[in-house]
Design an enzyme around this catalytic site. Structure first.
Site, PDB file in Angstrom:
ATOM      1  N   GLU A   1      10.234  17.235 -25.581  1.00  0.00           N
ATOM      2  CA  GLU A   1       9.385  17.612 -24.399  1.00  0.00           C
ATOM      3  C   GLU A   1       9.834  19.105 -24.038  1.00  0.00           C
ATOM      4  O   GLU A   1       8.979  19.682 -23.215  1.00  0.00           O
ATOM      5  CB  GLU A   1       9.600  16.468 -23.170  1.00  0.00           C
TER       6      GLU A   1
ATOM      7  N   GLU B   1      -4.702  16.343 -12.863  1.00  0.00           N
ATOM      8  CA  GLU B   1      -5.321  16.452 -14.342  1.00  0.00           C
ATOM      9  C   GLU B   1      -6.804  16.717 -14.334  1.00  0.00           C
ATOM     10  O   GLU B   1      -7.491  16.133 -15.433  1.00  0.00           O
ATOM     11  CB  GLU B   1      -4.678  15.358 -15.167  1.00  0.00           C
TER      12      GLU B   1
ATOM     13  N   ASN C   1      -0.391  17.573 -21.772  1.00  0.00           N
ATOM     14  CA  ASN C   1      -0.487  16.448 -22.987  1.00  0.00           C
ATOM     15  C   ASN C   1      -0.469  16.938 -24.282  1.00  0.00           C
ATOM     16  O   ASN C   1      -0.833  16.312 -25.222  1.00  0.00           O
ATOM     17  CB  ASN C   1      -2.010  15.857 -22.743  1.00  0.00           C
TER      18      ASN C   1
ATOM     19  N   LYS D   1       3.100  11.269 -11.573  1.00  0.00           N
ATOM     20  CA  LYS D   1       2.332  10.372 -12.468  1.00  0.00           C
ATOM     21  C   LYS D   1       3.272   9.036 -12.602  1.00  0.00           C
ATOM     22  O   LYS D   1       4.428   9.215 -12.955  1.00  0.00           O
ATOM     23  CB  LYS D   1       2.266  10.913 -13.776  1.00  0.00           C
TER      24      LYS D   1
ATOM     25  N   ARG E   1      -3.302  20.897 -15.842  1.00  0.00           N
ATOM     26  CA  ARG E   1      -2.485  19.746 -16.002  1.00  0.00           C
ATOM     27  C   ARG E   1      -2.681  18.973 -17.274  1.00  0.00           C
ATOM     28  O   ARG E   1      -1.938  18.577 -18.032  1.00  0.00           O
ATOM     29  CB  ARG E   1      -2.561  18.704 -15.077  1.00  0.00           C
TER      30      ARG E   1
ATOM     31  N   HIS F   1       0.422   9.204 -28.559  1.00  0.00           N
ATOM     32  CA  HIS F   1       0.064   8.012 -27.863  1.00  0.00           C
ATOM     33  C   HIS F   1      -0.490   6.969 -29.071  1.00  0.00           C
ATOM     34  O   HIS F   1      -0.175   6.059 -29.023  1.00  0.00           O
ATOM     35  CB  HIS F   1      -0.676   8.037 -26.989  1.00  0.00           C
TER      36      HIS F   1
ATOM     37  N   LYS G   1       6.298  22.508 -15.943  1.00  0.00           N
ATOM     38  CA  LYS G   1       5.520  21.538 -15.333  1.00  0.00           C
ATOM     39  C   LYS G   1       5.217  21.537 -14.009  1.00  0.00           C
ATOM     40  O   LYS G   1       4.268  21.515 -13.537  1.00  0.00           O
ATOM     41  CB  LYS G   1       6.463  20.199 -15.844  1.00  0.00           C
TER      42      LYS G   1
ATOM     43  N   HIS H   1       0.389  14.780 -27.227  1.00  0.00           N
ATOM     44  CA  HIS H   1       0.259  13.502 -26.874  1.00  0.00           C
ATOM     45  C   HIS H   1      -0.810  12.493 -27.362  1.00  0.00           C
ATOM     46  O   HIS H   1      -0.679  11.427 -27.203  1.00  0.00           O
ATOM     47  CB  HIS H   1       0.262  13.356 -25.159  1.00  0.00           C
TER      48      HIS H   1
ATOM     49  N   HIS I   1       9.396   7.715 -27.875  1.00  0.00           N
ATOM     50  CA  HIS I   1       8.152   8.895 -27.384  1.00  0.00           C
ATOM     51  C   HIS I   1       8.449   9.976 -27.593  1.00  0.00           C
ATOM     52  O   HIS I   1       7.462  10.826 -28.266  1.00  0.00           O
ATOM     53  CB  HIS I   1       8.048   8.478 -25.774  1.00  0.00           C
TER      54      HIS I   1
ATOM     55  N   ARG J   1       0.915  -1.010  -0.020  1.00  0.00           N
ATOM     56  CA  ARG J   1       0.229   0.037  -0.035  1.00  0.00           C
ATOM     57  C   ARG J   1       0.886   1.035   0.030  1.00  0.00           C
ATOM     58  O   ARG J   1       0.414   2.457   0.330  1.00  0.00           O
ATOM     59  CB  ARG J   1      -0.854  -0.063   1.219  1.00  0.00           C
TER      60      ARG J   1
END
Length: 337
Positions: A170, A222, A230, A128, A226, A237, A212, A233, A248, A106
């Site tokens: 990026e 997000e 993306n 993330k 946020r 993706h 960022k 992206h 990427h 956990r």
């Protein structure tokens, strides 16, 4: 050394020499490292003092199977909640290790040493963590902040040229989103200068992280701002799902140019600013031709996890240093291409 940034007062971001920072930020007690074989070979002397879990290389290892392997190794090594997990590597290592640490027993505390440009300016910062499922990006994951992230630009000297260039996509993305001055500095420099001038590179890394960190400070999970991170992206993706020809960063460069063209069609972006985006990415050496037909990419877009209630949340550049998130149906989005 003081952190350059502190994301949500939970995650300290350091930019500077690893040797000067690491011992001061690691907590007392046991540390277990998660890394990959390349990093172990390059920096074995740094990692040798710790129990180490090594994962494979490449996007294909960013899976639940790899996370399960890490869990089993943690159990073998007797990792418990008092253990600190140190992930040393690029974005795949930090994504996978952060997810494993966030969910093992956990949650155990963890930190990152980011060794790639893409990782330093994007993947390692912001909390993330996650893995792909059946090739779909980051379908399983958490929002959990690392206690610290160390970004040492000197570590980037060992990066292959292609991987270094991938990270620059990026940096350009961050500049388009919220830093027109950074974009201008990139326009005025060259790929070789960024590759060889540590001060120039450190400035670019710091500026991109600031974009960022500022956004994550306002919106960790997000639900609003946020989503701007993306940019490029949605199609990137899809490119990564439909083809294995681009990494990427290369896919983000293509996705960014495609969405800039769409923004021009919508009247959100001037042709002049679109041309600047195309020109800066071209000058950095990116091939901006999609590796598959756009029709094929659009089939994958509908399955993107950012598709909510049948609506896409498309990030459109509206100027250099500014963008907006626009809800759009899949049909309306497809009509732009």
């Amino acid at each position: 050394m003081k952190p350059a940034f502190n994301v949500r007062q939970q995650s300290e971001i350091f930019i500077g020499p690893l040797a000067d920072i690491l011992s001061g930020v690691l907590p007392e007690g046991r540390v277990v490292v998660v890394s990959d074989s390349t990093i172990d070979r390059l920096y074995h002397s740094v990692l040798a003092q710790y129990d180490t879990v090594l994962i494979g290389l490449g996007e294909s290892v960013k899976t639940m199977q790899t996370v399960e392997m890490i869990y089993r190794r943690f159990i073998e090594l007797g990792v418990d909640r008092s253990t600190f997990v140190l992930a040393v590597g690029g974005g795949i290592v930090t994504d996978v290790a952060g997810f494993a640490a966030s969910t093992y027993m956990r949650g155990v505390k963890f930190g990152f040493v980011s060794t790639t440009l893409l990782g330093q300016v994007d993947a390692s910062v912001g909390g993330k963590n996650g893995v792909n499922v059946d090739g779909y990006k980051n379908m399983a994951g958490t929002f959990t902040q690392p206690q610290f992230v160390i970004c040492d630009p000197a570590l980037l000297r060992t990066l292959p040229e292609r991987e270094f260039r991938a990270g620059l996509a990026e940096v350009v993305k961050a500049a388009i989103i919220a830093d027109a001055d950074l974009f201008g500095r990139i326009e005025r420099t060259t790929f070789e200068a960024l590759r060889t001038d540590t001060d120039l590179l450190s400035d670019a890394v710091s500026a991109a992280i600031r974009v960022k960190a500022d956004i994550v400070e306002r919106d960790e999970r997000e639900s609003g701002d946020r989503r701007k991170l993306n940019l490029g992206h949605t199609l990137a993706h899809a490119i990564e799902k439909a083809s294995n020809r681009m990494n990427h960063g290369e896919a983000v460069a293509v996705g960014t140019v495609l969405i800039a063209g769409a923004a021009v069609k919508l009247g959100a972006l001037t042709q002049a600013d679109c041309d600047r985006i195309v020109n800066v990415l071209t000058a950095l050496g990116f091939d901006l031709t999609p590796p598959v037909e756009v029709k094929r990419l659009l089939k994958e877009v509908g399955k993107d996890k950012k598709n909510e209630d049948g609506m896409l949340r498309i990030v459109l550049p509206v100027g250099i240093g500014d963008c907006e998130v626009r809800p759009m149906t899949m049909d309306a989005f497809a009509a732009l291409f």
